[in-house]
Write an enzyme that holds these catalytic residues in place. Structure first.
Site, PDB file in Angstrom:
ATOM      1  N   HIS A   1     -10.535   1.473  -1.799  1.00 17.40           N
ATOM      2  CA  HIS A   1      -9.937   2.714  -1.306  1.00 17.40           C
ATOM      3  C   HIS A   1     -10.691   3.919  -1.837  1.00 17.40           C
ATOM      4  CE1 HIS A   1      -7.022   5.463   0.258  1.00 17.40           C
ATOM      5  NE2 HIS A   1      -6.102   4.531   0.478  1.00 17.40           N
TER       6      HIS A   1
ATOM      7  N   HIS B   1      -5.801   0.136   5.718  1.00 16.18           N
ATOM      8  CA  HIS B   1      -5.835   0.805   7.019  1.00 16.18           C
ATOM      9  C   HIS B   1      -6.244  -0.161   8.126  1.00 16.18           C
ATOM     10  CE1 HIS B   1      -7.200   3.731   3.796  1.00 16.18           C
ATOM     11  NE2 HIS B   1      -5.933   4.052   4.027  1.00 16.18           N
TER      12      HIS B   1
ATOM     13  N   ALA C   1      -4.313   8.642  -3.614  1.00 18.85           N
ATOM     14  CA  ALA C   1      -5.723   8.281  -3.427  1.00 18.85           C
ATOM     15  C   ALA C   1      -6.613   9.502  -3.235  1.00 18.85           C
ATOM     16  CB  ALA C   1      -5.862   7.342  -2.238  1.00 18.85           C
ATOM     17  N   SER C   2      -6.168  10.447  -2.418  1.00 18.26           N
ATOM     18  CA  SER C   2      -7.013  11.605  -2.129  1.00 18.26           C
ATOM     19  C   SER C   2      -7.186  12.515  -3.332  1.00 18.26           C
ATOM     20  CB  SER C   2      -6.436  12.410  -0.958  1.00 18.26           C
ATOM     21  OG  SER C   2      -5.141  12.893  -1.281  1.00 18.26           O
TER      22      SER C   2
ATOM     23  N   ARG D   1       2.381  10.999   8.641  1.00 14.03           N
ATOM     24  CA  ARG D   1       3.818  11.234   8.543  1.00 14.03           C
ATOM     25  C   ARG D   1       4.349  11.780   9.870  1.00 14.03           C
ATOM     26  NH1 ARG D   1       3.601  14.699   2.863  1.00 14.03           N
ATOM     27  NH2 ARG D   1       2.135  13.315   1.781  1.00 14.03           N
TER      28      ARG D   1
ATOM     29  N   HIS E   1       1.204   5.218  -2.219  1.00 15.31           N
ATOM     30  CA  HIS E   1       0.615   6.158  -3.175  1.00 15.31           C
ATOM     31  C   HIS E   1       1.673   7.152  -3.640  1.00 15.31           C
ATOM     32  CE1 HIS E   1      -3.352   4.664  -2.237  1.00 15.31           C
ATOM     33  NE2 HIS E   1      -3.241   5.002  -0.965  1.00 15.31           N
TER      34      HIS E   1
ATOM     35  N   TYR F   1     -11.771   7.725   5.232  1.00 13.97           N
ATOM     36  CA  TYR F   1     -11.071   6.497   4.863  1.00 13.97           C
ATOM     37  C   TYR F   1     -11.497   5.328   5.750  1.00 13.97           C
ATOM     38  CZ  TYR F   1      -7.612   8.780   1.748  1.00 13.97           C
ATOM     39  OH  TYR F   1      -6.972   9.437   0.730  1.00 13.97           O
TER      40      TYR F   1
ATOM     41  N   HIS G   1       0.835  -1.208   0.000  1.00 10.75           N
ATOM     42  CA  HIS G   1       0.000   0.000   0.000  1.00 10.75           C
ATOM     43  C   HIS G   1       0.866   1.252   0.000  1.00 10.75           C
ATOM     44  CE1 HIS G   1      -3.598   2.260   2.097  1.00 10.75           C
ATOM     45  NE2 HIS G   1      -3.166   2.869   0.997  1.00 10.75           N
TER      46      HIS G   1
ATOM     47  N   GLU H   1       1.971   2.599   3.743  1.00 10.24           N
ATOM     48  CA  GLU H   1       1.526   3.857   3.134  1.00 10.24           C
ATOM     49  C   GLU H   1       2.515   4.976   3.480  1.00 10.24           C
ATOM     50  OE1 GLU H   1      -2.397   6.742   2.812  1.00 10.24           O
ATOM     51  OE2 GLU H   1      -2.482   5.035   4.179  1.00 10.24           O
TER      52      GLU H   1
END
Length: 338
Positions: A171, A216, A65-66, A283, A8, A187, A6, A277
């Site tokens: 997702h 997730h 994804a967003s 982060r 992105h 999410y 996973h 991710e």
């Protein structure tokens, strides 16, 4: 080998985002001209560096994804954007094949059909060598105006997934609902809602070889496993182990040790795929531990798993769920590459 299922492309060059903004304004721009050096620079200091530092070999990589923008109602815009995102991601994979495998974005819209999505899936798998796709169960962006994943609306896509032998990660994209924060609510809501839809329906009776990954950590599902088992019984559904969990897998994008420990206590190890991710939603450094939140390998390493279970989590399960990735890795091994 350690495979992260996973990731992105959250660091795509600014010109790509500028193209998106123009496209979504109703203009008809051409995709951004981005050099190979710009692409390498966009991942070298983030995803590639973190993969190396944390001892991960390969990441299954998809567009941000967003930013999928599935709430857009213009199918032509959605298709152009998905095409551009997937083409750019393909270039990342081609430049760094030892570290990335592609998963595609589909051109979904809130009330549109799936013909373009199926065509893009086929293009990405058959022409670009992608190993899976992301499927948004709520293209409306938090308003849930569409059909549940078990509705026959989705069947043309599932038929293609089965034919191509690729899985889908369930997702969503960004939230359009002010009551649901994209990363902290939307999410996780979607992960949980998607699982319950699968409990209520009979999707895997019709598609016994379809494979889905709920990211997730499965949302709220492992934490409320007793509730879902109890509801399945109350609704006259078969036991979850045979009704859903032969086809559904969760990842380890759970950003603290107690959460990972719970995941493994509740969910069979065969259903857990390693993921982080990294450089995504969560982060930075946890001030309580001094370690990065998204360094999930650390949590898995400390979960008390056997050597065999660690091997399943880090590699075996991903290669089983993503057979095109397995074939690619096996081919490279037999040829002496990598």
């Amino acid at each position: 080998m350690i495979i992260d299922c996973h990731g992105h492309y959250t660091t795509a060059p600014a010109a790509h985002q500028a193209y998106r903004e123009s496209l979504f304004r109703g203009e008809r721009p051409t995709p951004a001209r981005i050099s190979d050096d710009e692409i390498t620079e966009s991942v070298e200091g983030t995803q590639l560096r973190l993969l190396r530092e944390r001892g991960t070999d390969l990441m299954i990589f998809s567009p941000q994804a967003s930013a999928m923008g599935h709430d857009v109602t213009d199918q032509a815009v959605a298709t152009a954007w998905a095409h551009a995102c997937n083409d750019l991601l393909h270039r990342v994979v081609e430049l760094h094949p030892d570290h990335f495998a592609g998963v595609c974005q589909l051109p979904q819209t809130p009330a549109g059909g799936l013909d373009d999505a199926v065509r893009e899936l086929r293009r990405c798998v058959e022409e670009l060598g992608f190993v899976g796709c992301n499927v948004n169960p709520d293209p409306s962006g938090g308003h849930w105006t569409g059909k549940p994943l078990t509705d026959r609306y989705w069947y043309p896509l599932y038929e293609a997934l089965v034919e191509l032998d690729v899985p889908a990660m369930v997702h969503v994209s960004a939230s359009c609902n002010v009551n649901a924060h994209t990363l902290g609510a939307h999410y996780l809501n979607a992960d949980t809602a998607a699982f319950m839809q699968l409990v209520q329906g009979d999707l895997f009776r019709d598609f016994p070889t379809l494979r889905l990954v709920i990211p997730h950590g499965g949302g709220a599902v492992p934490y409320h496993w007793g509730r879902f088992r109890g509801l399945a019984a109350r609704l006259g559904r078969p036991a979850l182990a045979e009704h859903v969990m032969r086809n559904v897998h969760f990842d380890t994008c759970v950003y603290h040790q107690p959460g990972i420990d719970l995941l493994y206590r509740v969910i069979d190890v065969d259903n857990v795929l390693f993921a982080s991710e990294l450089h995504g939603a969560v982060r930075g450094v946890d001030p309580e531990t001094g370690h990065y939140w998204d360094d999930t390998k650390r949590y898995v390493d400390n979960a008390g798993l056997s050597t065999a279970d660690l091997a399943l989590t880090f590699e075996g399960n991903a290669r089983r769920v993503y057979p095109r990735l397995d074939a690619r890795l096996s081919s490279r091994t037999s040829s002496g590459a990598g």
